[in-house]
Design a protein around this motif. Structure first.
Motif: not given
Length: 343
Positions: A275-281
């Motif tokens: 879930x988090x790896x695809x979220x922009x920083x």
């Protein structure tokens, strides 16, 4: 009775049937007992001597763990372990408290209570992870940071404060899981993340029940009452919004089945990483900031708000001696949002 039947050499169908029935009854009784635990009983489960430690999870859930040592300033704290690892196809940085599995290990690890150099080591390795874009997995299991004179002299409070600040702005996914005890600043020192979870029978609190009892009742014998007042169980934490998820433990607690518990923790970590790896920083940092800002809504001084409301209410009453008997436009109640703080 189950143990006696398991040791017997009788291999008859009647014995097998009785064993099945007894095991079914045992599972049902265990399920019933553990579904109704009091907060203090949950604390006892979290402190079970056979409960899985960080080392167990490193062996069972992670692959290719390469430990990193030292804070480049004072020394290497055995109560805080850090290193590179793999979680399926994800490369991660693992940070966690180590309590030890026997008395000698626990003494060496100071029973999981880290010194300032442990938290400096953790932050140094987290910065390294952020530099290379590696997600961070923090496994929390401590009564609190070590409260001794040496730790105070080396600035333990400042180090924990620095960690909280720095973790809030590290541009990489951070997942924090309380696997046993999560006590005081020792826990939050590596506990600021995009996902904060707790195992079903772990606890997470601003202070240990004994410490709370010592302050409020001047005696540790009131720890049971303190545990109930602190609302430190996984269900309370989820209801209050302190944690995002509760990871279910095997029947009877994590110490009953280490492999099953490690598998469940691994599945949770993989789901969160996906879930988090695809979220922009930039979005990740904003969501992390807002997540912690939403916690702990409170009125700074409710009594003062009541006092401010009283004159306005009296002036709106035509029979009040303060109103002079004249009809006046109702005064707008003061905006209480000014006295609400989100921290």
């Amino acid at each position: 009775r189950i143990e006696k039947l398991e040791r017997t050499s009788d291999d008859s169908p009647e014995v097998h049937e009785e064993l099945r029935n007894l095991r079914r009854q045992r599972a049902e009784v265990t399920r019933q007992v553990y579904s109704q635990l009091e907060p203090w009983q949950s604390v006892q489960v979290a402190r079970h001597p056979d409960r899985p430690t960080l080392t167990d999870y490193l062996d069972l859930a992670f692959d290719e763990f390469v430990e990193l040592h030292g804070d480049k300033s004072f020394g290497d704290d055995h109560a805080m372990r850090t290193g590179f690892a793999k979680l399926d196809h994800f490369k991660v940085m693992v940070i966690g408290h180590e309590r030890g599995r026997n008395l000698n290990e626990r003494r060496q690890c100071n029973f999981g209570m880290a010194h300032p150099e442990g938290y400096r080591k953790a932050m140094s390795k987290m910065r390294l992870a952020a530099k290379f874009g590696l997600p961070i997995v923090a496994l929390i299991d401590t009564k609190g940071a070590y409260p001794g004179i040496g730790a105070e002299e080396r600035g333990v409070a400042q180090v924990i404060a620095d960690n909280i600040f720095e973790m809030s702005r590290l541009a990489t996914p951070i997942i924090c899981v309380v696997i046993g005890e999560g006590g005081s600043g020792g826990a939050i020192g590596i506990g600021v993340g995009d996902r904060v979870a707790v195992l079903e029978f772990a606890y997470y609190s601003v202070i240990s029940p004994e410490g709370c009892a010592g302050i409020l009742w001047k005696s540790g014998t009131y720890a049971e009452q303190a545990a109930k007042a602190l609302r430190i169980t996984s269900s309370d934490l989820l209801e209050l919004g302190v944690v995002d998820d509760v990871v279910e433990e095997p029947l009877g607690g994590a110490h009953r089945d280490l492999h099953q518990m490690a598998g469940r923790l691994k599945m949770y970590l993989l789901r969160a990483l996906r879930e988090l790896s695809n979220t922009p920083r930039d979005q990740l940092l904003e969501q992390r900031y807002e997540k912690f800002r939403r916690m702990g809504v409170f009125l700074e001084d409710p009594a003062e708000a009541v006092r401010r409301d009283a004159p306005a209410a009296a002036s709106n009453d035509p029979d009040s001696p303060h109103s002079g008997g004249s009809q006046r436009k109702p005064t707008q109640a003061p905006d209480q949002s000014a006295s609400v703080d989100r921290t």
